[in-house]
Design a protein around this motif. Structure first.
Motif, short mmCIF file in Angstrom:
data_model
loop_
_atom_site.label_atom_id
_atom_site.label_comp_id
_atom_site.label_asym_id
_atom_site.label_seq_id
_atom_site.Cartn_x
_atom_site.Cartn_y
_atom_site.Cartn_z
N SER A 265 41.77 19.52 4.14
CA SER A 265 42.11 20.31 5.33
C SER A 265 42.66 21.68 4.95
O SER A 265 42.44 22.66 5.68
CB SER A 265 43.12 19.55 6.19
OG SER A 265 44.31 19.28 5.46
N ASP A 266 43.36 21.78 3.81
CA ASP A 266 43.92 23.07 3.42
C ASP A 266 42.81 24.07 3.06
O ASP A 266 42.86 25.24 3.45
CB ASP A 266 44.90 22.91 2.26
CG ASP A 266 44.28 22.22 1.05
OD1 ASP A 266 43.29 21.46 1.21
OD2 ASP A 266 44.79 22.43 -0.08
N MET A 268 39.63 23.95 4.09
CA MET A 268 38.84 24.26 5.29
C MET A 268 39.59 25.21 6.21
O MET A 268 38.99 26.08 6.85
CB MET A 268 38.48 22.96 6.02
CG MET A 268 37.55 22.04 5.24
SD MET A 268 35.99 22.85 4.73
CE MET A 268 35.21 23.08 6.33
N GLU A 269 40.91 25.07 6.27
CA GLU A 269 41.71 25.98 7.09
C GLU A 269 41.68 27.39 6.51
O GLU A 269 41.59 28.38 7.24
CB GLU A 269 43.15 25.47 7.18
CG GLU A 269 44.04 26.25 8.15
CD GLU A 269 43.62 26.09 9.60
OE1 GLU A 269 44.06 26.91 10.42
OE2 GLU A 269 42.86 25.15 9.91
N TRP A 270 41.73 27.48 5.19
CA TRP A 270 41.65 28.78 4.53
C TRP A 270 40.30 29.44 4.84
O TRP A 270 40.24 30.62 5.19
CB TRP A 270 41.82 28.61 3.01
CG TRP A 270 42.01 29.90 2.26
CD1 TRP A 270 41.07 30.86 2.02
CD2 TRP A 270 43.23 30.39 1.67
NE1 TRP A 270 41.60 31.90 1.31
CE2 TRP A 270 42.93 31.64 1.09
CE3 TRP A 270 44.52 29.88 1.58
CZ2 TRP A 270 43.89 32.39 0.41
CZ3 TRP A 270 45.47 30.64 0.91
CH2 TRP A 270 45.15 31.88 0.33
N ARG A 272 38.26 28.76 7.36
CA ARG A 272 38.14 29.08 8.78
C ARG A 272 38.91 30.35 9.13
O ARG A 272 38.41 31.22 9.87
CB ARG A 272 38.63 27.91 9.63
CG ARG A 272 38.33 28.07 11.11
CD ARG A 272 38.71 26.80 11.89
NE ARG A 272 38.19 26.88 13.25
CZ ARG A 272 38.80 27.47 14.26
NH1 ARG A 272 39.97 28.06 14.05
NH2 ARG A 272 38.26 27.49 15.47
N ASN A 273 40.13 30.47 8.64
CA ASN A 273 40.93 31.66 8.93
C ASN A 273 40.29 32.92 8.35
O ASN A 273 40.30 33.98 9.00
CB ASN A 273 42.35 31.50 8.38
CG ASN A 273 43.19 30.56 9.23
OD1 ASN A 273 42.94 30.38 10.42
ND2 ASN A 273 44.19 29.93 8.63
N GLN A 301 33.59 32.37 17.42
CA GLN A 301 34.37 31.17 17.09
C GLN A 301 33.47 29.94 17.07
O GLN A 301 33.58 29.09 16.17
CB GLN A 301 35.49 30.97 18.12
CG GLN A 301 36.38 29.77 17.83
CD GLN A 301 37.57 29.70 18.77
OE1 GLN A 301 38.23 30.70 19.02
NE2 GLN A 301 37.83 28.52 19.31
N ASP A 305 32.73 27.49 13.73
CA ASP A 305 32.93 26.05 13.69
C ASP A 305 31.64 25.32 13.31
O ASP A 305 31.66 24.36 12.52
CB ASP A 305 33.43 25.55 15.05
CG ASP A 305 34.86 26.01 15.34
OD1 ASP A 305 35.59 26.33 14.37
OD2 ASP A 305 35.24 26.07 16.52
#
Length: 401
Positions: A265-266, A268-270, A272-273, A301, A305
């Motif tokens: 998750s870390d 993927m969050e990086w 995505r941001n 957006q 995704d």
């Protein structure tokens, strides 16, 4: 019914264009040019039938394509058959490893082959007009191909022949590892050949809207755009840039496959941001005047995704080493990571997240090339660049080295 001719029997051609041409039922002949004699012989022995593996969101499947004619332009008799097919074709597609291969190989030169077929069209009004799609990963591939052909065909007729750019975000590969083919249950291209096409199910392929006079397109499933450049750049500085970034983040963590990065998750969050808040802001700022939902906040957006989900599709089993290969190219001034960072800067955003990927890529490039320092490495990669922006980005990347 009409004829389709493809050049290069790789994953894009076999897993996309020939497969779509076959499924459209718009073509009476499917012809492909390929210089790999082993591949040609295997497909001929199969009677022109081959298989492609499709990585869907929930399962792996395969499709069968039948009735293709395959010719080797290095063989004189095959070469003549190809030129005959080009002369009668309504749609053609080049899908080579690089646009730099358009005019190499003397008699096997793709530009020369196409030009000889077009010459026959010019000499006979009974032969049809055509569209030639360029499916190499370059936003100017079609114009480069047209230039290469024009050197053989000075009386080129734009009202009869259109060279069309494409934007292909579909992820495709040729798997050659026999252990992987067996372990993943991939169907070889043909039986007895240790190669398999593996392509994702995604089919939103963009092509140019323009066609010759009185032309009816056989590829009805593709999406046409009046101007492809914004979408080509968005694919390169958006999807490709973030794919590389996620790959470098995964490599740093010792992750072997992209779908395993998708479990973090870390990471993927990086990704995505950086996609939304850096690359996306830069692209939407650059193309604010383009009337398309993609370049709106909500539209981009949704694009982000969907793209991130596709990047980590477990049925693609995309190796991190494949995504991160050639780090020198990926940190080139006009390439995906730096290009995306530059657009973000122009939109007033400091691309700190993208810089992380560029910094990791620089470190691997320095190790591979035995450069003394990151400064020396960037100097080598950007040796022709002279601008103030260079120093600002250099500092940002070296901070993440």
């Amino acid at each position: 019914m009409s004829t389709f001719v493809g050049f290069g029997f790789g994953a894009i051609q076999g897993g996309l264009f020939l497969a779509e041409a076959y499924s459209s039922q718009s073509f009476s002949r499917l012809v492909v040019s390929e210089i790999d004699a082993e591949l040609v012989n295997h497909v001929r022995r199969s009677g022109g039938t081959y298989f492609s593996n499709i990585a869907g969101s929930t399962r792996l499947s395969n499709i069968q394509v039948e009735g293709i004619e395959i010719y080797n332009p290095l063989v004189a008799e095959d070469r003549e058959q190809l030129i005959d097919a080009i002369a009668e074709a309504q749609e053609l597609c080049t899908a080579l490893p690089s646009f730099k291969l358009y005019d190499v190989g003397e008699e096997a030169s793709v530009a020369k082959l196409i030009s000889e077929g077009l010459r026959r069209k010019i000499d006979s009004s009974k032969l049809p007009s055509c569209v030639i799609y360029a499916a190499e990963n370059d936003s100017r591939a079609a114009s480069r191909l047209q230039d290469a052909c024009s050197s053989y065909l000075p009386d080129f007729q734009e009202n009869r022949f259109v060279f069309s750019e494409t934007v292909i975000a579909k992820m495709c590969s040729v798997v050659t590892d026999q252990e992987r083919i067996q372990a993943e249950g991939l169907r070889p291209i043909v039986d007895g050949l240790n190669r398999a096409f593996l392509v994702e199910e995604f089919d939103q392929i963009l092509i140019e809207e323009k066609v010759p006079n009185d032309f009816k397109r056989g590829f009805t499933q593709f999406v046409t755009k009046s101007e492809l450049d914004p979408f080509a750049i968005t694919k390169f500085l958006g999807h490709n840039a973030i794919h590389a970034l996620l790959g470098y983040l995964a490599k740093e963590e010792g992750i072997d496959f992209m779908h395993d990065a998708g479990k973090r998750s870390d990471l993927m969050e990086w990704a995505r941001n950086s996609f939304l808040k850096e690359a996306g802001i830069g692209l939407c700022h650059q193309y604010a005047s383009v009337d398309d939902p993609l370049f709106t906040e909500l539209g981009f957006q949704e694009h982000v995704d969907e793209a991130l989900t596709r990047m980590v599709n477990p049925f693609l089993r995309d190796p991190v080493d494949r995504v991160t290969r050639d780090p020198v190219r990926k940190i080139g001034w006009d390439d995906r990571l730096l290009g995306s960072m530059r657009l973000a800067c122009r939109a007033g955003v400091e691309p700190r997240l993208l810089a992380k990927g560029a910094g990791i890529a620089l470190r691997y490039a320095c190790e591979k090339n035995k450069w003394d320092s990151p400064e020396a490495g960037l100097e080598q990669v950007w040796k022709e660049v002279q601008c103030e922006e260079k120093n600002e980005l250099q500092e940002l990347i070296i901070t993440n080295f």
